[in-house]
Design an enzyme around this catalytic site. Sequence first.
Site: not given
Length: 396
Positions: A126-129, A244, A381-383
């Site tokens: 996966q190329g996201y971040s 996801e 992230s959960n935030e």
Amino acid sequence: MDLNYTSEDLAFRDQARAFLDANLPADLQHKVRQHLRLSKDDYVRWHQTLAKQGWVAPGWPTEFGGPGWSAVQRHIWEEECARAGTPPILPFGVNMVAPVIMAFGSDAQKAHFLPRILSCEDWWCQGYSEPGAGSDLASLKTSAERDGDFYVVNGQKTWTTLAQHADMIFCLVRTDSGVRKQEGISFLLIDMHSPGVTVRPIIMLDEDHEVNEVFFDHVRVPVQNLVGKENKGWTYAKYLLGHERTGIAAVGRSKRELGSLKRIAAQRNKNGKPLIDDPLFAAKVATLEIELMALEMTVMRVLAQEHKAPGPEASVLKVRGTEIQQTLTELMVEAVGPMALPFDPAYLESATPHSVFDDDDAAPLAAHYFNFRKTSIYGGSNEIQRNIITQMILGL
């Protein structure tokens, strides 16, 4: 929603259990149950075993090679895999890019990529971040400029899981920098063996090579590898992240790990009695078990929406699922106490049959604990998930 299994559901469970008991290799089961590291061959062996049975992609429709299972059957299958201790089917191909290709890809993309995902002929990452574009994913800077029948890609992705093994990467790239940042992103499928692709390892605190940096230096990607429409990639990205985040809940795996926690605590003593009988520790375990049961009911409610893509409720599953997973690792370390501190890489890599510290249950737990710190960060992230819940569910 009726939470009682029908006779057909129970028959399916027996069928799934019989298959796993007959076909799961003992060495893979041992690795999973003991929290040892899995190799590429381990993942591929189990993937291809399920592919031969036609069960490797439980959520796929029959027209693309899936088994056509109901939501309840998929849940039962997950539970039985967790009970047996199977290696996970890596989500990047089967559960992440495949639904996007099915929903938005061309007929040629479906015909080419989907069978190769089923057979594990292509290993996906996966190329996201990116550096500076993690939770604020829309700020990504990796660019793709059109040059005739190709896009020329330049930039960098990071935290790319198992990219060292990958044949393909699905990437978010910027194709228009003159519009609002979410509106200038496209979704590209890139061959990892292309000239100009470089993978560099990131070795984590547990000394494992699981994630990587991926660099693109004038990488030429055929235009036919664009999924959907140019500059509409943010829509496809959100669709993928819904799938996801639903999978990240991992209820079946957490139920297996809860059983391991109880077993470990029953074998450790405090004040001459099993730790599991200590009122304070037992209360922590009971609280966790109640939270896991509540999460399971929520997952069932989401999965029961058979024909609806995951929406903001997936963020709820992601937050609670990862919090439970982290608490499980914390309580395991607490249960074994100082014996979790020694670190035995040879045992983790299955180079030796037993830990040099003579405690096979305790030896992997520190690495397991450190590795699971990531779960509240990846997949958004959960935030960020709490912001989504606040805005899209609570309307605040």
